[in-house]
Design a protein around this motif. Sequence first.
Motif, PDB file in Angstrom:
ATOM      1  N   LEU A   8       0.828  -1.209   0.000  1.00 34.17           N
ATOM      2  CA  LEU A   8       0.000   0.000   0.000  1.00 34.17           C
ATOM      3  C   LEU A   8       0.861   1.257   0.000  1.00 34.17           C
ATOM      4  O   LEU A   8       0.591   2.206  -0.742  1.00 34.17           O
ATOM      5  N   VAL A   9       1.907   1.253   0.834  1.00 34.96           N
ATOM      6  CA  VAL A   9       2.799   2.415   0.899  1.00 34.96           C
ATOM      7  C   VAL A   9       3.548   2.589  -0.417  1.00 34.96           C
ATOM      8  O   VAL A   9       3.703   3.701  -0.927  1.00 34.96           O
ATOM      9  N   LYS A  38       2.584   1.720  -3.348  1.00 31.51           N
ATOM     10  CA  LYS A  38       1.644   2.228  -4.354  1.00 31.51           C
ATOM     11  C   LYS A  38       1.455   3.737  -4.209  1.00 31.51           C
ATOM     12  O   LYS A  38       1.427   4.476  -5.199  1.00 31.51           O
ATOM     13  N   GLU A  39       1.335   4.208  -2.959  1.00 22.58           N
ATOM     14  CA  GLU A  39       1.158   5.640  -2.714  1.00 22.58           C
ATOM     15  C   GLU A  39       2.392   6.438  -3.128  1.00 22.58           C
ATOM     16  O   GLU A  39       2.292   7.566  -3.600  1.00 22.58           O
ATOM     17  N   LEU A  40       3.576   5.837  -2.927  1.00 25.26           N
ATOM     18  CA  LEU A  40       4.826   6.511  -3.289  1.00 25.26           C
ATOM     19  C   LEU A  40       5.121   6.417  -4.788  1.00 25.26           C
ATOM     20  O   LEU A  40       5.987   7.132  -5.300  1.00 25.26           O
ATOM     21  N   PHE A  55       0.414   7.696   4.430  1.00 26.27           N
ATOM     22  CA  PHE A  55       0.190   7.036   3.140  1.00 26.27           C
ATOM     23  C   PHE A  55      -1.020   6.106   3.165  1.00 26.27           C
ATOM     24  O   PHE A  55      -1.429   5.596   2.129  1.00 26.27           O
ATOM     25  N   LEU A  56      -1.569   5.861   4.375  1.00 21.57           N
ATOM     26  CA  LEU A  56      -2.647   4.889   4.506  1.00 21.57           C
ATOM     27  C   LEU A  56      -3.953   5.541   4.947  1.00 21.57           C
ATOM     28  O   LEU A  56      -4.782   4.912   5.588  1.00 21.57           O
ATOM     29  N   SER A  98      -6.601   6.238   3.470  1.00 23.66           N
ATOM     30  CA  SER A  98      -7.815   5.605   2.964  1.00 23.66           C
ATOM     31  C   SER A  98      -8.003   4.179   3.476  1.00 23.66           C
ATOM     32  O   SER A  98      -8.964   3.503   3.104  1.00 23.66           O
ATOM     33  N   GLN A  99      -7.083   3.711   4.329  1.00 28.21           N
ATOM     34  CA  GLN A  99      -7.131   2.350   4.870  1.00 28.21           C
ATOM     35  C   GLN A  99      -7.136   2.429   6.392  1.00 28.21           C
ATOM     36  O   GLN A  99      -6.087   2.304   7.033  1.00 28.21           O
TER      37      GLN A  99
END
Length: 236
Positions: free
Chosen positions: A104-105, A107-109, A180-181, A183-184
């Motif tokens: 997830l991180v 993907k955000e980066l 970075f999370l 939305s989770q």
Amino acid sequence: MNAWPAVRTYLVFALFALVAVLALSLMDPPYPHPSQAESLRLQAFLPVIALGCLGAWLFGNIGLAIQPQGWSAWRKRAAKDIAIGLAFGLVAALLDWTFGVSSLVAKELGVASIHMALPYSALAYVAGAVAVETLYRLIPISLTVWLVSKLRPHGRATITAFWIVAVLTSFIEPVSQTAFLASQPVPLLSLGLFIFIFNMTGAWLLMRHGVASPLFMRLAFYAIWHVALGPAIAST
């Protein structure tokens, strides 16, 4: 107070970190993010080490920690600190396996992975462990508590100041990383709480046993999370 033992202890870790930074400068490491490459340049790393020496000297002057005496005591203390770090590393790996935090991180980066490949990762996270402990714990805690100890040399003001700064600085990593999370919510809260507990444990070890204990703990944690298990879990 004789602060030089704390400085000498810190310098041992700093020396290994500097060797790692120098080795990386001779290679072409595939850094996951440009900020990592920038922070591990020698020009950026040397001031951190200089400030770390100052922080160790100030902390040694406060006189809170009781450092181990003799090789046998140091070995036993280091083994306990490393065991704590390894346990935290296993928990981090379990969280990643459960929630896919590193993916997830990444993907955000906008990167393929937040982890580096061996042998670069072993060098980068030796240096990274020393840098993070210096900037996020040793310097802010030592400077603040030393100033308080000079202004209020008697009473519990020193201990109170230590824990106030320890709590505040323990929020730095979870706030910066869990951003970075957003939305989770479940991974966000799980990871944030985990990092906060990890940092508070490091602060407790610093107060009880001196500058070496949280460094041993973070090095062992990084060995599991960033070097051994983390990359394997992220690639599955």
